[in-house]
Write a protein that holds these residues in place. Sequence first.
Motif, PDB file in Angstrom:
ATOM      1  N   THR A   1      -0.114  -4.871  -4.403  1.00 31.45           N
ATOM      2  CA  THR A   1       0.839  -4.536  -3.280  1.00 31.45           C
ATOM      3  C   THR A   1       0.817  -2.807  -3.237  1.00 31.45           C
ATOM      4  O   THR A   1       0.541  -2.400  -2.478  1.00 31.45           O
ATOM      5  CB  THR A   1       2.225  -3.785  -4.365  1.00 31.45           C
ATOM      6  OG1 THR A   1       2.620  -5.465  -4.783  1.00 31.45           O
ATOM      7  CG2 THR A   1       3.654  -3.211  -3.010  1.00 31.45           C
TER       8      THR A   1
ATOM      9  N   ALA B   1      -0.645  -3.307  10.572  1.00 31.93           N
ATOM     10  CA  ALA B   1      -1.589  -3.932   8.580  1.00 31.93           C
ATOM     11  C   ALA B   1      -2.292  -4.879   9.805  1.00 31.93           C
ATOM     12  O   ALA B   1      -3.730  -5.082   8.522  1.00 31.93           O
ATOM     13  CB  ALA B   1      -0.116  -5.074  10.090  1.00 31.93           C
TER      14      ALA B   1
ATOM     15  N   SER C   1      -0.641   0.833   4.286  1.00 29.81           N
ATOM     16  CA  SER C   1      -0.573   0.718   5.548  1.00 29.81           C
ATOM     17  C   SER C   1       0.705   1.854   5.931  1.00 29.81           C
ATOM     18  O   SER C   1       0.892   2.293   7.000  1.00 29.81           O
ATOM     19  CB  SER C   1       0.639  -0.711   5.574  1.00 29.81           C
ATOM     20  OG  SER C   1       1.501  -0.868   4.924  1.00 29.81           O
TER      21      SER C   1
ATOM     22  N   LEU D   1       3.646  -7.728   4.402  1.00 30.94           N
ATOM     23  CA  LEU D   1       3.763  -6.723   5.493  1.00 30.94           C
ATOM     24  C   LEU D   1       5.145  -7.072   6.987  1.00 30.94           C
ATOM     25  O   LEU D   1       4.628  -7.884   6.898  1.00 30.94           O
ATOM     26  CB  LEU D   1       2.755  -6.727   5.892  1.00 30.94           C
ATOM     27  CG  LEU D   1       1.369  -5.540   5.258  1.00 30.94           C
ATOM     28  CD1 LEU D   1       0.292  -5.582   5.759  1.00 30.94           C
ATOM     29  CD2 LEU D   1       1.523  -4.466   4.402  1.00 30.94           C
TER      30      LEU D   1
ATOM     31  N   CYS E   1       6.276  -2.560   3.921  1.00 33.68           N
ATOM     32  CA  CYS E   1       5.336  -3.926   2.839  1.00 33.68           C
ATOM     33  C   CYS E   1       5.856  -4.016   1.292  1.00 33.68           C
ATOM     34  O   CYS E   1       7.064  -2.832   1.201  1.00 33.68           O
ATOM     35  CB  CYS E   1       3.620  -3.335   2.646  1.00 33.68           C
ATOM     36  SG  CYS E   1       3.770  -1.586   2.126  1.00 33.68           S
TER      37      CYS E   1
ATOM     38  N   LEU F   1      -1.794  -2.781   0.041  1.00 30.58           N
ATOM     39  CA  LEU F   1      -1.243  -3.241   0.749  1.00 30.58           C
ATOM     40  C   LEU F   1      -0.634  -1.791   1.080  1.00 30.58           C
ATOM     41  O   LEU F   1       0.584  -1.535   2.801  1.00 30.58           O
ATOM     42  CB  LEU F   1      -0.172  -4.480   0.927  1.00 30.58           C
ATOM     43  CG  LEU F   1      -1.035  -5.213   0.304  1.00 30.58           C
ATOM     44  CD1 LEU F   1       0.776  -6.692   0.291  1.00 30.58           C
ATOM     45  CD2 LEU F   1      -1.834  -5.626   2.059  1.00 30.58           C
TER      46      LEU F   1
END
Length: 556
Positions: A365, A350, A371, A323, A318, A368
């Motif tokens: 960020t 994801a 992940s 992603l 990511c 994310l």
Amino acid sequence: MQKREALEFDILFVGAGPANLASAIHLQRLLKRHNATAANPLEPSIAVIEKGRYAGAHLLSGALLDPRALDEFFPDYRAKGCPVEATVSKESIWFLQSKRKFAVPFIPEPFSNKNSLIVSLSRLGAWMAEQAENEGVQLFDNTAASAPFMENGKLTGIITDDKGIGKDGNSKTNFEPGLLLKAKAIVIGEGSDGSLTRQLSMHFPSISAAQRYETGVKETWEIPEERITAGEVHHTFGFPLESDVYGGGWLYAFSPTLVSVGCISSVGHDSPVCDPHLNLQRFKLHPLIANILKSGKMVESGARTITSGGLDAMPPLCGPGYLLTGESAGMVNMQRHKGIHLAMKSGTIAAETLFEALLHNDFSTGRLKSSEERFRNSWAWEELHAARNYRKAFDKGLYSGLVQAGLQLGIPGLSLKTTQLTLPGFTETPSFNPKKKKIALPVIPEFRADGMRTFSKERSLFSSGVMHEENQPCHLVIKREDIAEICLKKCKKEFANPCQHFCPAGVYEITTEPVPALKLNPSNCLHCKTCEIADPYGIITWTTPEGGGGPGYKLS
């Protein structure tokens, strides 16, 4: 800047391969489960764009599918009509010499395909796209992501391809400017060597890990009955490849009368003198394969590159606004020659990350990055970690590789090398070192296709369903000065213009009359990306042609 119509989504998927389609399906199911009891239901807009003219048009693989990921996120896949051709019923591994074969006496567990499914990846992709649409996902085919749209150091959208531009660069009467598609999060699953991913790496250098690639060329054949049973699987190494070239062949039986046959060849910046298409044609002449294909008919053919760097070559999953999934994230296990199940798993990772982002309305960020933790805690990481040194083991040739691979079977991940291997020919910036001692160029064998069992590149293209709008700018970009100074002088001297061989579609042609020139045939392009990967000088840039162009696979 050209004014473009803008459309906004919450989540945008670039590429309708198994990774992104698994992600879209899983995300929608998570949302429906949440909304069934939630006081404040979530109803995000979710879209998938695909550059092929239909979902599955650009999907090409053997393909053997480990059903592990499918069982997790789509347990009712068989009841929903998933196009499974066969379950592996018998398998073997062969070492081939030009006329002889030697069976590997047993199949080590890491190579075993027990319980795997034989599928047509293009048919599987079309079915998954249908399931995604049934879940409420919008899918736009014929739509290529031509450029990223950045704002304040974050990916906030993509620009789709302009349509109706002539070869001269001027607008035709049917000109339509591309759209600006904006989203809170963009999931990139373009497959091997994606053009959007490459452009994004200019903004986020961490994406450009030292990935490595192979080129696979395959054909689907109709054959007479009683030669093979449904679910039969053969893998080979050795002939037709020299011992210093990594690769191998396969033959899978969809049914007693329909088989997939293919060959993988290692092609790189420092080893560009290779012809993957020719390797497949020679492979089919070996008695093991020739006896199965005899009196049969080739019905489809194609080519694509495969990411093979493994865990150590994977980029971060990511970054700001995006992603990565599937082969865009390097999710392939070369020890098992499998990646579809890993692509699907990356998609579900994801989806779970995006679901949490939607719940908290937080697409930062930091959010994310969960992940990465999900991946580290998954069986996908465990599998890739165990196989991380397998492909590197063959960098010094077949026989050295077999020894090292044998050690790895005893202790997963073990290699005779204790430090990270330098990957020859797979540097971040491809370059040619003129001071390097010149070695003799490999000789590509003289070959004449017979039109029955072996075929020219032109005949194979006919069976790939490839189509492009003829009157459009060439999507294979080489600067004019590079053609003059590198293609026609330096590359001719050092490598004898290997683009004429490594391209499985015959896109590149050196002509001599009336003067030496490089002739490009972009309408032949199979979108395999071999040229960009194998070009020893790094002067070829593959850009997206008009959406809908390229191959039209149906059985591959």
